[in-house]
Design a protein around this motif. Structure first.
Motif, PDB file in Angstrom:
ATOM      1  N   ARG A  34       0.831  -1.209   0.000  1.00  0.00           N
ATOM      2  CA  ARG A  34       0.000   0.000   0.000  1.00  0.00           C
ATOM      3  C   ARG A  34       0.865   1.257   0.000  1.00  0.00           C
ATOM      4  N   LYS A  38       1.146   4.054  -2.980  1.00  0.00           N
ATOM      5  CA  LYS A  38       0.891   5.473  -2.697  1.00  0.00           C
ATOM      6  C   LYS A  38       2.054   6.331  -3.176  1.00  0.00           C
ATOM      7  N   ASP A  42       1.680   9.182  -6.028  1.00  0.00           N
ATOM      8  CA  ASP A  42       2.049  10.579  -5.753  1.00  0.00           C
ATOM      9  C   ASP A  42       3.110  11.079  -6.728  1.00  0.00           C
TER      10      ASP A  42
END
Length: 128
Positions: A34, A38, A42
């Motif tokens: 996870r 992320k 980003d």
């Protein structure tokens, strides 16, 4: 199974599937995966925002939320930018963006309509 990122020894259900049909798992645990996803999202979002900041190649529209990526040659398209932004490497996203030009939503739709209705080329459209 031991996570390659955090080095914790976890049961198999602590790891996301790589391929559920084949029953293969990723090497990083769900928590590390996870975090990795992320970070990729980003980073890719930042790259896409910078790319969109050039504005529409046709009219100069600069609002990033209305800028589309138009593939100049659809035959070499490896995926949609929105999908690649989420689940691919930064390098792959940059390579795909290099095949595109930024059009605002209106110019993008107008171009495709003119191609379908009048058979114009991209060069003709840019010169209009």
């Amino acid at each position: 199974m031991i996570c390659t990122k955090c080095k914790r020894d976890l049961p198999l259900d602590g790891f996301p599937f790589r391929n559920k049909t084949k029953g293969t798992y990723r090497r990083e645990c769900k928590e590390c995966n996870r975090q990795l996803q992320k970070e990729i999202y980003d980073r890719n979002n930042l790259i896409l925002e910078q790319w969109k900041s050039a504005g529409c190649a046709k009219c100069g529209e600069s609002r990033p939320w209305v800028i589309d990526a138009h593939h100049v040659d659809p035959s070499v398209k490896e995926g949609t930018i929105s999908r690649l932004r989420v689940n691919c490497s930064t390098e792959k996203l940059e390579a795909e963006l290099a095949k595109c030009i930024p059009f605002c939503a209106n110019c993008h739709r107008e171009y495709h309509w003119l191609v379908d209705e009048q058979g114009i080329t991209l060069e003709d459209f840019m010169g209009m």
